[in-house]
Design a protein around this motif. Sequence first.
Motif: not given
Length: 410
Positions: A268-273
């Motif tokens: 979830h935390r990596s979604r923009f990467s």
Amino acid sequence: MDELDLYEQILDLSAPWFVEQVQLNQHDNNVAIFIACDLDGRLNCPKCKVLCPRYDFRQRVWRHLDTCQYPTLIHANIPRIECCEHGVIQIEVPWAEDKSRFTTMFESLVIDWLKEASTNAVSRRFKLSWNAVDGIMARAVNRGLACRKMSAIKHLAVDEVSRKKGHKYVTIISNEKGKVIEVMDDRKKESLASFYHSCTKSVLNGIETISMDMSPAYIAATKACIADWEEKICFDRFHVMQDLNKAVNEVRKSEARHLPQGFREPLHRSRFSWLRSKETLKQKHKKQISALKNIAIKTARAWSIRQYAATIWDYRSRYWAKKAWMKWYSWAIRSRLQPIKIQAKSIKNNLWGIVNAIVHKKNNAGAEGINSQIKVLKVKARGFRNKERFKSSILFHFGGLDLYPKKIPT
Ligand SMILES: [Zn+2]
């Protein structure tokens, strides 16, 4: 030089107009300038310029630029003439436009301020009502549109922009110089079609390329109104990649639901990467992706397909552009990822327009620039009370129009 001569020079008055009196009203906190008209005889009709007899006078007041700390008002009895053709009509004055309660110099100053600040701020600064400031803006836009020469438009960019939350949209049509030509209601077929209908045949025939998203409404309008549309419509790279990003995001969200608990949060935390282009991937994003690509394998596959699509926009020949995209399609359609397959089918159906965009090297970059400036405008204005004000404001700021009133010849 006395105060009458001084104000005559400041206002650039010439016969038959002259300053009759200047009063400092300390009680009302203003300076009042009284102007009179020196002609005893006949006056020109403002419409047909024929000499006509006077009919009567109308007393009028205009707000002018302040005299030092004092708001300044111009008072004058304006003659009305009786024209055989146009009836009883008020003559023009050199210091203001017809029907305006402000002098042209005052309107020009307000226009300067409106370029820098919101309507609210300008209305506070000049102690004017919101409607008065809005009227000056609307008149400026109408003036600019009236004197604009729409000689030739080679490239059009069509984009939608939201006015309010809850699907209130307008369609923005801009040219190759990144200037807004027109703002139309909604984002329907009629939105773009009515713009085409407002253009002359020679303007329409001169359009070489039209950049847009793959919206069926905009495609249908262009098909109906533009000859050789199949060679002119260019599907914008930014929108195609945005659709692919949405597909990658859907794959990631669906995969996260099936991952062991400990991996859901990092994914979830990596979604923009996963949505970044290669050029904007920083070290920390690369680290996130390489830590997760062997765990979130569907997301990683969707991401690879998206990254590949980003690399195939730079061809000169239609043949090689089409070949590269068909190679991409055969990978995407066999990906076993439903959101990616949906996008692959849409891209294949619209490949002709993507190939046009590649060989003509056209995109909506200018329009996207306008789009983000409109977002800033909305924040500054704290929203717009109605659609017409929103449209007028876009043309005021981004239409490249000549907004200022001209000196009216006597
Ligand atoms: Zn007339």
